[in-house]
Design an enzyme around this catalytic site. Structure first.
Site, PDB file in Angstrom:
ATOM      1  CG  HIS A   1       6.340 117.252 -21.801  1.00 40.53           C
ATOM      2  ND1 HIS A   1       6.271 117.656 -22.982  1.00 40.53           N
ATOM      3  CD2 HIS A   1       6.416 115.602 -21.944  1.00 40.53           C
ATOM      4  CE1 HIS A   1       6.304 116.889 -23.746  1.00 40.53           C
ATOM      5  NE2 HIS A   1       6.284 115.788 -23.353  1.00 40.53           N
TER       6      HIS A   1
ATOM      7  CG  HIS B   1       8.077 113.763 -30.834  1.00 37.28           C
ATOM      8  ND1 HIS B   1       8.934 114.114 -29.952  1.00 37.28           N
ATOM      9  CD2 HIS B   1       6.937 113.151 -30.095  1.00 37.28           C
ATOM     10  CE1 HIS B   1       8.497 113.928 -28.666  1.00 37.28           C
ATOM     11  NE2 HIS B   1       7.272 113.372 -28.920  1.00 37.28           N
TER      12      HIS B   1
END
Length: 797
Positions: free
Chosen positions: A538, A695
């Site tokens: 990720h 985010h």
């Protein structure tokens, strides 16, 4: 408030003056219909005590007390710890049993609260009208994913006997009951906001979603031709009788359940018609003779178009009734990587199986006949509490198409990302030299305010074209169709450069897209790997190796968001461009671990999960705790999407008890209880939602008399991020960049900024108005203004 930073000293400051009410894109006030559809200061509220949802107005001149999301997770029947909650290290000064057993909020219920906050934005009269419609669409999409993954996963674990108590102490069945009850309430509330607020407001502005009874003869003739030419050829009606078993209903499709009567036998028959997902859901009608095409738009749903022509589909049969329905299925993936010789092949097979997952939700028109509903529930295997009766139209994701209408006065003001001043060429005719700028100084990017295409994308493209670049290594988690990043990597490989792409093909709901890109990259000669078995990759990393003089130089990008040019225009993210040798060495070692059999390495400026992100952050939290105990002022500030990790939360509680001020700015899920006497009275939690999706992840540790420690990176404070993913955080060393991020998080936590505040009971209070009823600062609008000022100053220099 400080905007993003650069190597420049001229960091912009946003105004601290009181803001005027939000305006539309044309510079005019938000239209009257948008302002009056909901009383001033109104918020969507949900009363958990009665289980009834309603849209309730708040008093016009109040801030927090009236603007409360009243839906909250209930406490467990008795305080108890989760069966599987990780325990802090034994040497820490407070063991978990010294902390109360009910100290964690439930993560699943917290997620529903997040989606309720999204819904509240659709009721806000200071949000432009078409954006309110868009938030209704986003709410629908969010809830679909919640059912497909979280609810489906919980049901699967319960059925398999593998479910355990949650960290909040709720038994699995208790939690499932709560999620079901809250979902029913939220979906009813969502439908009510559209029917009673947004739909009438749209009609006042000439934007109509018509029912069949509202169609004119001219409309019917247009739709007849449209049906015959565009719709009818792709329809496949499926009957149910002894010779035709009940058809498979695909997940998230809108369907018509049709009751037919055979005029010869008087027998009743059932048929299903699937609304084609590849055709526009909202069919736009031509403007009427008395309508201005620029300001009037009339739509009818595709299912209504089909319903009006069912006699064409079933000639010779009497169409007695028809009803719409929609099924949500379990679409979570289960891939046993250890047993799969080829992960790509295993995942492709699992994607095929996912289409046939068990049904977990059935949405039906609220007027559906009882015996039709009984047939659907029986054949789909859903229980009564999995049935959601709602007014038509179902599936309000289609409102996103209406929100895209060209009506700038009903949308957010137009925004165009700007090139970071340090990356902009001196002369307009010159090509930007990203690598040259990076050699001069580190550059901290803040998207979408800093253009992604002229920074990160240009960085990869320039590296691909540079003959002195020897290698490019990059992680790819989610990217866009026809991605220029992918194209640049292919160009680099075809030019003879060594190119490594670590493609995470298990990125949820992007699996098929990533498999396609992986195969395309492989065909072009790119070395494609899928990370490490058992771990999703990720981390957001790019490494460029360039030959210069007698040696090589590493150019690096470490980000908080995906290498996706499309979402980079909507997601708020941070990224660091640097040639620092320590960062380059760290990233090089990490890529070697991902692609080969490199031994575990120690990193200088990176924290890398699953080994050192949690432990590294806990060490810095402990340092703040020790400083506070010795009488020094200490502050911890965390900006994340989600915070549910028990060890991190317990460390925040211990910090609060020691006198450390803890600020948490969280977009979504939060399992931490702030403001509990004796436990967390020094912790404050706020949430910001708006036109951009917050985010970025930022971690700040300030101790009196010491330089602050600041990290940015890809990791949220969740078990999956810290234990089951490869994540990377990078420490910042530039004083101006450190100061910028401290100011950025402080602005989000400020009482002057519009936000939601979490209380000790687990309820979110919306604090968007001043005492005189005027709006508080819009965090993102202030940043847009600050970046514009920074750009103008750079041009004058």
């Amino acid at each position: 408030m400080t905007a993003s930073t650069s190597g420049s000293k001229n960091t912009p400051k946003a105004s601290a003056s009181k803001r005027t009410p939000a305006k539309s894109g044309s510079g005019k006030q938000t239209p009257a219909s948008a302002r009056t559809a909901t009383p001033a200061g109104a918020d969507a509220t949900l009363d958990a005590a009665t289980g009834t949802g309603e849209v309730a107005p708040s008093a016009p001149n109040t801030t927090s007390s009236a603007a409360v999301a009243r839906f909250k997770p209930r406490a467990a029947a008795r305080p108890r710890a989760a069966e599987n909650a990780p325990r802090p290290d034994a040497e820490r000064d407070k063991a978990p049993n010294d902390l109360p057993g009910d100290r964690f909020l439930d993560r699943e219920m917290s997620w529903l609260q997040f989606n309720e906050r999204v819904l509240q934005l659709s009721t806000d009269p200071n949000v432009p009208l078409l954006e309110r419609a868009r938030f209704l669409s986003i709410f629908s999409s969010n809830l679909d994913e919640f059912f497909m993954v979280r609810v489906a996963g919980l049901k699967r674990r319960i059925a398999a006997g593998l479910a355990v108590r949650s960290a909040s102490g709720l038994e699995p069945r208790e939690l499932l009951d709560d999620l079901t009850r809250a979902s029913h309430d939220l979906m009813d509330l969502h439908a009510g906001v559209f029917q009673r607020q947004v739909r009438p407001a749209l009609e006042d502005e000439g934007i109509q979603l018509l029912k069949p009874t509202q169609l004119t003869e001219a409309d019917r003739e247009y739709l007849r031709r449209y049906f015959e030419s565009q719709v009818f050829p792709v329809l496949t009606p499926l009957a149910v009788d002894p010779a035709h078993p009940f058809p498979y209903i695909s997940g998230l499709s809108v369907n018509l359940a049709v009751l037919l009567i055979d005029p010869k036998t008087e027998r009743e028959h059932f048929a299903r018609v699937k609304v084609p997902p590849l055709l526009p859901r909202m069919v736009k009608l031509p403007a009427g003779p008395d309508e201005d095409a620029l300001y009037h738009a009339r739509f009818v749903t595709l299912e209504d178009v089909i319903a009006e022509h069912l006699d064409v589909l079933f000639p010779g049969m009497e169409v007695r009734e028809h009803f719409t329905f929609r099924v949500t299925r379990n679409e979570d993936l289960e891939v046993e990587e250890d047993d799969a010789e080829n992960l790509l092949t295993a995942l492709e097979k699992e994607l095929t199986r996912r289409r046939f997952g068990a049904a977990v939700r059935l949405e039906v028109a609220d007027d559906m006949d009882a015996h039709v509903l009984e047939l659907l529930t029986r054949e789909l295997g859903v229980s009564d509490d999995e049935v959601f009766r709602l007014p038509e139209p179902l599936d309000l994701r289609g409102l996103g198409d209406i929100a895209d209408l060209d009506r700038s006065e009903l949308q957010w003001p137009r925004f165009l990302p700007k090139t970071h001043p340090l990356l902009a060429p001196v002369e307009r005719s010159e090509a930007p030299d990203i690598l040259g700028a990076m050699r001069s100084s580190d550059i901290l990017l803040h998207h979408p305010y800093d253009s992604f295409s002229t920074s990160v994308q240009a960085f990869v493209e320039q590296a691909a074209a540079d003959p002195d670049v020897l290698a490019i290594k990059q992680t790819l988690y989610r990217t866009s169709g026809n991605s220029p990043i992918i194209t640049a990597l292919i160009d680099a490989a075809q030019a003879g450069k060594q190119v490594l792409a670590v493609v995470e093909i298990k990125a949820r709901f992007d699996e098929e897209n990533n498999i396609s890109w992986a195969r395309k990259l492989e065909r072009a000669g790119v070395h494609v790997v899928y990370g490490m078995v058992g771990l999703k990759t990720h981390a957001k990393l790019c490494l460029v190796v360039r030959h210069e003089g007698d040696g090589i130089r590493r150019y690096c990008h470490v980000g908080t968001g995906n290498y996706n040019p499309k979402t980079a225009r909507l997601y708020e993210d941070l990224g660091l461009l640097t040639t620092d040798p320590d960062v380059g060495e760290d990233i090089g070692r990490l890529f070697n671990q991902l692609s080969g059999m490199a031994p575990r390495a120690k990193f200088k400026r990176l924290l890398v999960a699953p080994r050192s992100v949690r432990s590294g952050l806990l060490e810095r939290l402990d340092a703040c705790i020790e400083a506070a105990k010795s009488g020094k002022k200490a502050t911890v500030s965390i900006k994340v999407n989600s915070i549910v990790d028990e060890q991190i939360i317990d460390a925040c509680y211990r910090a609060s008890q020691a006198g450390v001020k803890v600020n948490v700015l969280v977009r979504g899920i939060c399992a931490l209880r702030p403001g509990v006497p004796g436990l967390s009275e020094n912790i404050e939690v706020r949430s910001i939602l708006g036109r951009f999706l917050e985010h970025s992840r930022v971690f700040i540790f300030e101790i009196e008399g010491k330089e602050p420690a600041v990290y940015i990176g890809s990791a949220d404070m969740m078990h999956r991020n810290l234990d089951r993913r490869v994540e990377a955080l990078v420490g910042l060393t530039d004083e101006r960049q450190v100061s910028t991020l401290i100011d950025l998080v402080a602005a989000g936590m400020s009482d002057a900024t519009s936000s939601w505040r979490l209380d000790a009971e687990g309820r979110w209070h919306r604090e968007n108005l001043l005492t005189d009823g005027e709006p508080k600062h819009d965090y993102q609008a202030d940043l847009i203004e600050a970046y514009s000022k920074r750009r103008r100053k750079a041009r004058r220099r």
